[in-house]
Design a protein around this motif. Structure first.
Motif, PDB file in Angstrom:
ATOM      1  N   VAL A  74       0.845  -1.201   0.000  1.00  0.00           N
ATOM      2  CA  VAL A  74       0.000   0.000   0.000  1.00  0.00           C
ATOM      3  C   VAL A  74       0.878   1.249   0.000  1.00  0.00           C
ATOM      4  O   VAL A  74       0.636   2.193  -0.765  1.00  0.00           O
ATOM      5  CB  VAL A  74      -0.977   0.002   1.198  1.00  0.00           C
ATOM      6  CG1 VAL A  74      -1.620   1.363   1.386  1.00  0.00           C
ATOM      7  CG2 VAL A  74      -2.046  -1.062   1.013  1.00  0.00           C
ATOM      8  N   ILE A  75       1.907   1.262   0.843  1.00  0.00           N
ATOM      9  CA  ILE A  75       2.820   2.418   0.880  1.00  0.00           C
ATOM     10  C   ILE A  75       3.532   2.569  -0.460  1.00  0.00           C
ATOM     11  O   ILE A  75       3.608   3.671  -1.008  1.00  0.00           O
ATOM     12  CB  ILE A  75       3.843   2.286   2.029  1.00  0.00           C
ATOM     13  CG1 ILE A  75       3.119   2.375   3.378  1.00  0.00           C
ATOM     14  CG2 ILE A  75       4.922   3.357   1.919  1.00  0.00           C
ATOM     15  CD1 ILE A  75       3.998   2.068   4.568  1.00  0.00           C
ATOM     16  N   GLU A  76       4.032   1.466  -1.000  1.00  0.00           N
ATOM     17  CA  GLU A  76       4.729   1.497  -2.279  1.00  0.00           C
ATOM     18  C   GLU A  76       3.821   2.045  -3.387  1.00  0.00           C
ATOM     19  O   GLU A  76       4.234   2.886  -4.189  1.00  0.00           O
ATOM     20  CB  GLU A  76       5.208   0.087  -2.632  1.00  0.00           C
ATOM     21  CG  GLU A  76       6.060   0.007  -3.867  1.00  0.00           C
ATOM     22  CD  GLU A  76       6.582  -1.411  -4.096  1.00  0.00           C
ATOM     23  OE1 GLU A  76       7.691  -1.526  -4.627  1.00  0.00           O
ATOM     24  OE2 GLU A  76       5.877  -2.391  -3.751  1.00  0.00           O
ATOM     25  N   ASN A  77       2.572   1.585  -3.418  1.00  0.00           N
ATOM     26  CA  ASN A  77       1.621   2.057  -4.437  1.00  0.00           C
ATOM     27  C   ASN A  77       1.311   3.543  -4.270  1.00  0.00           C
ATOM     28  O   ASN A  77       1.195   4.272  -5.257  1.00  0.00           O
ATOM     29  CB  ASN A  77       0.331   1.238  -4.392  1.00  0.00           C
ATOM     30  CG  ASN A  77       0.540  -0.185  -4.877  1.00  0.00           C
ATOM     31  OD1 ASN A  77       1.521  -0.499  -5.539  1.00  0.00           O
ATOM     32  ND2 ASN A  77      -0.390  -1.051  -4.526  1.00  0.00           N
ATOM     33  N   LYS A  78       1.167   4.010  -3.024  1.00  0.00           N
ATOM     34  CA  LYS A  78       0.902   5.437  -2.778  1.00  0.00           C
ATOM     35  C   LYS A  78       2.072   6.294  -3.250  1.00  0.00           C
ATOM     36  O   LYS A  78       1.880   7.348  -3.826  1.00  0.00           O
ATOM     37  CB  LYS A  78       0.645   5.678  -1.289  1.00  0.00           C
ATOM     38  CG  LYS A  78      -0.689   5.174  -0.790  1.00  0.00           C
ATOM     39  CD  LYS A  78      -1.802   6.092  -1.247  1.00  0.00           C
ATOM     40  CE  LYS A  78      -3.096   5.677  -0.589  1.00  0.00           C
ATOM     41  NZ  LYS A  78      -4.190   6.590  -0.915  1.00  0.00           N
ATOM     42  N   ILE A  79       3.285   5.828  -2.980  1.00  0.00           N
ATOM     43  CA  ILE A  79       4.474   6.566  -3.421  1.00  0.00           C
ATOM     44  C   ILE A  79       4.511   6.628  -4.948  1.00  0.00           C
ATOM     45  O   ILE A  79       4.799   7.678  -5.530  1.00  0.00           O
ATOM     46  CB  ILE A  79       5.764   5.942  -2.846  1.00  0.00           C
ATOM     47  CG1 ILE A  79       5.809   6.141  -1.333  1.00  0.00           C
ATOM     48  CG2 ILE A  79       7.004   6.512  -3.514  1.00  0.00           C
ATOM     49  CD1 ILE A  79       6.906   5.349  -0.627  1.00  0.00           C
ATOM     50  N   THR A  80       4.211   5.505  -5.595  1.00  0.00           N
ATOM     51  CA  THR A  80       4.202   5.454  -7.055  1.00  0.00           C
ATOM     52  C   THR A  80       3.137   6.385  -7.630  1.00  0.00           C
ATOM     53  O   THR A  80       3.408   7.133  -8.572  1.00  0.00           O
ATOM     54  CB  THR A  80       3.957   3.996  -7.536  1.00  0.00           C
ATOM     55  OG1 THR A  80       4.986   3.159  -7.015  1.00  0.00           O
ATOM     56  CG2 THR A  80       3.953   3.924  -9.053  1.00  0.00           C
ATOM     57  N   GLU A  81       1.933   6.359  -7.046  1.00  0.00           N
ATOM     58  CA  GLU A  81       0.847   7.244  -7.506  1.00  0.00           C
ATOM     59  C   GLU A  81       1.241   8.709  -7.378  1.00  0.00           C
ATOM     60  O   GLU A  81       0.940   9.517  -8.262  1.00  0.00           O
ATOM     61  CB  GLU A  81      -0.420   7.006  -6.682  1.00  0.00           C
ATOM     62  CG  GLU A  81      -1.128   5.699  -6.961  1.00  0.00           C
ATOM     63  CD  GLU A  81      -2.255   5.437  -5.981  1.00  0.00           C
ATOM     64  OE1 GLU A  81      -2.705   6.397  -5.277  1.00  0.00           O
ATOM     65  OE2 GLU A  81      -2.699   4.288  -5.891  1.00  0.00           O
ATOM     66  N   LYS A  82       1.898   9.028  -6.279  1.00  0.00           N
ATOM     67  CA  LYS A  82       2.290  10.426  -6.026  1.00  0.00           C
ATOM     68  C   LYS A  82       3.303  10.907  -7.053  1.00  0.00           C
ATOM     69  O   LYS A  82       3.297  12.078  -7.442  1.00  0.00           O
ATOM     70  CB  LYS A  82       2.851  10.543  -4.613  1.00  0.00           C
ATOM     71  CG  LYS A  82       3.203  11.971  -4.242  1.00  0.00           C
ATOM     72  CD  LYS A  82       3.747  12.042  -2.846  1.00  0.00           C
ATOM     73  CE  LYS A  82       4.189  13.462  -2.543  1.00  0.00           C
ATOM     74  NZ  LYS A  82       4.873  13.573  -1.289  1.00  0.00           N
ATOM     75  N   SER A  83       4.174  10.006  -7.502  1.00  0.00           N
ATOM     76  CA  SER A  83       5.238  10.413  -8.421  1.00  0.00           C
ATOM     77  C   SER A  83       4.784  10.503  -9.875  1.00  0.00           C
ATOM     78  O   SER A  83       5.523  10.962 -10.725  1.00  0.00           O
ATOM     79  CB  SER A  83       6.431   9.469  -8.298  1.00  0.00           C
ATOM     80  OG  SER A  83       6.079   8.174  -8.756  1.00  0.00           O
TER      81      SER A  83
END
Length: 84
Positions: A74-83
């Motif tokens: 979930v954290i990894e996906n949020k970071i990816t979405e943000k970038s």
């Protein structure tokens, strides 16, 4: 951010700020049962995640987290979405 770094940072604050026994943290361990957090602890967890990763998790995000592996994803996906 690489997944290994996410795991290392997350485990560090879980152990140091939420007093989780590092030996109990594994990819397939039950996240909620292992942490034993109450509703106020979840608010603290959201703040710590935001300060460490620059992303904010909502209630819907936590509903999908069963294992520590789910938590990291979930954290990894949020970071990816943000970038994007």
């Amino acid at each position: 951010m690489e997944r290994e770094k996410i795991v290392a940072v997350a485990n560090d604050f879980l152990i140091n700020e939420f007093e989780v026994d590092g030996d109990e943290i594994s990819n397939d361990a039950n996240f909620k049962k292992t942490l034993g957090l109450d509703s106020l602890d979840y608010i603290d967890l959201v703040v710590v995640i935001e300060s460490n990763f620059g992303v904010k998790l909502g209630e819907a995000d936590f509903k999908n987290i069963v294992t520590f592996d789910d938590f990291y994803t979930v954290i990894e996906n949020k970071i990816t979405e943000k970038s994007l």
